[in-house]
Design a protein around this motif. Structure first.
Motif, PDB file in Angstrom:
ATOM      1  N   UNK A   1       0.761  -1.426  -0.108  1.00  0.00           N
ATOM      2  CA  UNK A   1      -0.241   0.222   0.117  1.00  0.00           C
ATOM      3  C   UNK A   1       0.666   1.463  -0.194  1.00  0.00           C
ATOM      4  N   UNK A   2       0.859   2.171  -0.666  1.00  0.00           N
ATOM      5  CA  UNK A   2       1.732   3.474  -0.827  1.00  0.00           C
ATOM      6  C   UNK A   2       1.349   4.373   0.026  1.00  0.00           C
ATOM      7  N   UNK A   3       0.431   4.106   1.015  1.00  0.00           N
ATOM      8  CA  UNK A   3       0.045   5.638   2.450  1.00  0.00           C
ATOM      9  C   UNK A   3       0.954   4.496   3.241  1.00  0.00           C
ATOM     10  N   UNK A   4       1.615   3.076   3.415  1.00  0.00           N
ATOM     11  CA  UNK A   4       1.927   2.482   3.992  1.00  0.00           C
ATOM     12  C   UNK A   4       2.873   3.368   5.683  1.00  0.00           C
ATOM     13  N   UNK A   5       2.687   3.493   6.676  1.00  0.00           N
ATOM     14  CA  UNK A   5       3.950   4.218   6.905  1.00  0.00           C
ATOM     15  C   UNK A   5       3.800   3.048   8.702  1.00  0.00           C
ATOM     16  N   UNK A   6       4.723   3.217   9.319  1.00  0.00           N
ATOM     17  CA  UNK A   6       5.385   2.037  10.672  1.00  0.00           C
ATOM     18  C   UNK A   6       5.605   2.740  11.345  1.00  0.00           C
ATOM     19  N   UNK A   7       6.171   4.443  11.046  1.00  0.00           N
ATOM     20  CA  UNK A   7       6.928   4.959  12.181  1.00  0.00           C
ATOM     21  C   UNK A   7       5.765   5.866  13.364  1.00  0.00           C
ATOM     22  N   UNK A   8       6.399   5.246  14.858  1.00  0.00           N
ATOM     23  CA  UNK A   8       4.985   5.600  16.084  1.00  0.00           C
ATOM     24  C   UNK A   8       4.955   6.975  15.976  1.00  0.00           C
ATOM     25  N   UNK A   9       6.161   7.650  15.018  1.00  0.00           N
ATOM     26  CA  UNK A   9       5.291   9.340  15.110  1.00  0.00           C
ATOM     27  C   UNK A   9       6.076  10.100  14.643  1.00  0.00           C
ATOM     28  N   UNK A  10       5.306   9.229  13.525  1.00  0.00           N
ATOM     29  CA  UNK A  10       5.140   9.625  12.399  1.00  0.00           C
ATOM     30  C   UNK A  10       3.217  10.023  11.891  1.00  0.00           C
ATOM     31  N   UNK A  11       3.066  10.447  12.865  1.00  0.00           N
ATOM     32  CA  UNK A  11       1.089  10.806  12.674  1.00  0.00           C
ATOM     33  C   UNK A  11       0.397  11.052  11.156  1.00  0.00           C
ATOM     34  N   UNK A  12       1.404  11.447  10.596  1.00  0.00           N
ATOM     35  CA  UNK A  12       0.968  12.604   9.312  1.00  0.00           C
ATOM     36  C   UNK A  12       0.722  11.297   8.249  1.00  0.00           C
ATOM     37  N   UNK A  13       1.588  10.629   8.146  1.00  0.00           N
ATOM     38  CA  UNK A  13       2.371  10.570   7.135  1.00  0.00           C
ATOM     39  C   UNK A  13       2.872  10.904   6.234  1.00  0.00           C
ATOM     40  N   UNK A  14       4.274  12.720   6.743  1.00  0.00           N
ATOM     41  CA  UNK A  14       5.059  12.518   5.898  1.00  0.00           C
ATOM     42  C   UNK A  14       6.258  12.104   5.652  1.00  0.00           C
ATOM     43  N   UNK A  15       6.560  10.616   6.349  1.00  0.00           N
ATOM     44  CA  UNK A  15       7.533   9.585   5.476  1.00  0.00           C
ATOM     45  C   UNK A  15       6.792   8.150   5.161  1.00  0.00           C
TER      46      UNK A  15
END
Length: 472
Positions: free
Chosen positions: A265-279
């Protein structure tokens, strides 16, 4: 025999405003977890005895010839500028020039407080140390430019996060630890001579053909474009692409909340501190352009007329998305067996990715399954895949070496998140068996080894990792 590290320290000869002189803080009871003997020989280390390793790489004994220091840098962290970061829990012991002629840094990470610690304890707990060791070495085996892991040592002391955890020190090797944030920190002082010194040093060390700031910027952009396209082709998510985590050398640096995607999924985020999907996975291509714009801003101070240089530097930054698209097309075309991609092949690739997203298929296993025909079975409704495959097979009619190319572009194994977490949990209890097994398996990620078949499997629902965490 006595451990010999042939230090040749150039960064320590720079002006003192670039760093703070500081030695690693000794630990209670250093014990060796792992030592990368192949890498040691590659960077010119020899003569070691087992007894030498834990005291040196745990920080209790500074080896002869070292010139320990903590580097200064600034950085945009999630878009917010912090003018003074620096090595808050790392000490650069020095540099070696290996038999291959390449200069590399040797850095202890988790080695205690420095003047840049900002109220932190300067330590690392065992989990992030083992994660970085395994993932950075796996990335190297995958062919990705990266920092490397030379050693991991338990400290025999707890570190305190939400709860007491076992401490550890990682020895990291890099072609340098110069970052976009290094240039930002020096540029912010307004000291033209210091910025020129840093620029000259970076050019001599990494880009000797870059005669001026514009050529230097272009060279860094090209390496970063190639690097991020390679991340994307492997489903890798860095997780914290701050400018202080962006190496001028074009190496992957700082494996904090990093992860490899399972289901695409292109919007995948794992980082617990990336709340807005910047990375997020897909955002990485945009963020690296943003990071290079910050480097360009720092380089303006070298120009005779900085204001007049804004427009050409901006135009230069605007060429980077096309660099990334070109690198992306080359990487993904190889994954489906196309050696000389045409512009229209991008649609073939994106159509496959759309089918993968809709069926939530495993990223790594889908691409690898194109080689042996198992990919079709991963789709909930294979009708769309069959239609795509018909077009794909027609495209491959002029690609006689497609299978060989795909086997080299699509790994069998990646460091899967649930396996990394399983490894860390076992190591906290004193069992390093899985740590050593993963290192051995990931050293040959393109080889299908039946003994490692379990490592190819995506997580079961109860094993899915939804958040990864920074090591600080």
């Amino acid at each position: 025999m006595t451990l010999h590290i042939p230090f040749d320290n150039s960064y320590a000869a720079l002006p003192p405003d670039f760093f703070a002189r500081v030695s690693p803080v000794p630990v209670k009871a250093p014990s060796l977890i792992a030592f990368n003997a192949d890498l040691a020989r590659e960077i010119g280390i020899d003569g070691w005895d087992e007894a030498d390793l834990a005291p040196v790489f745990g920080g209790n004994r500074v080896p002869d010839g070292a010139s320990p220091l903590a580097q200064l840098y600034a950085g945009h962290q999630f878009g917010q500028y912090n003018p003074r970061l620096g090595d808050g829990r790392a000490v650069l012991l020095g540099e070696t020039v290996g038999p291959d002629g390449i200069r590399r840094d040797i850095q202890l990470k988790g080695s205690g407080r420095t003047p840049f610690s900002r109220m932190g304890d300067g330590r690392a707990w065992l989990g992030p140390v083992l994660r970085e060791y395994v993932v950075s070495e796996a990335m190297h085996a995958l062919g990705v430019p990266t920092t490397r892991a030379l050693a991991a040592v338990r400290t025999g002391e707890p570190v305190y996060r939400e709860r007491p955890l076992p401490g550890a020190v990682l020895t990291r090797v890099a072609q340098s630890h110069l970052r976009v944030g290094t240039f930002q920190a020096i540029a912010a002082t307004g000291d033209h001579d210091a910025l020129q010194t840093l620029f000259d040093y970076a050019v001599a060390r990494h880009y000797p053909d870059a005669a001026d700031p514009a050529l230097f910027l272009d060279a860094v952009m090209r390496r970063q474009a190639a690097l991020v396209a390679q991340w994307l082709s492997l489903g890798f998510i860095h997780g914290v692409m701050n400018t202080d985590n962006c190496a001028i050398s074009g190496e992957t640096i700082d494996y904090g909340p990093c992860a490899f995607m399972d289901s695409y999924h292109p919007a995948t985020v794992y980082s617990s501190i990336d709340r807005f999907g910047r990375y997020s996975y897909a955002a990485q291509a945009d963020i690296i352009v943003w990071n290079m714009a910050q480097l360009a801003s720092a380089l303006l101070g070298l120009m005779p007329d900085p204001e007049a240089a804004v427009e050409p530097f901006t135009a230069q930054i605007h060429t980077m998305p096309e660099m990334i698209r070109s690198e992306w097309l080359k990487r993904f075309a190889a994954k489906i067996g196309i050696s000389d991609p045409r512009a229209e092949d991008a649609q073939l690739i994106t159509d496959l990715l759309a089918l993968m997203e809709a069926s939530e298929t495993d990223f790594t296993n889908t691409f690898r399954g194109l080689i042996d025909g198992s990919a079709r079975g991963l789709f909930a409704d294979p009708t769309g895949f069959d239609q795509w495959s018909e077009l794909w097979q027609k495209r491959l009619e002029t690609e006689p070496d497609a299978a060989s190319m795909m086997a080299q572009a699509n790994p069998v194994l990646i460091p899967r998140n649930h396996r990394i977490e399983e490894m860390i949990a076992a190591a906290v209890e004193g069992d390093d068996t899985l740590f050593h097994r993963l290192n051995a398996a990931y050293a040959a990620p393109f080889e299908a080894n039946e003994a490692d078949a379990d490592l190819r499997q995506p997580p079961r629902p109860e094993e899915v990792v939804t958040a990864t965490f920074c090591g600080t």
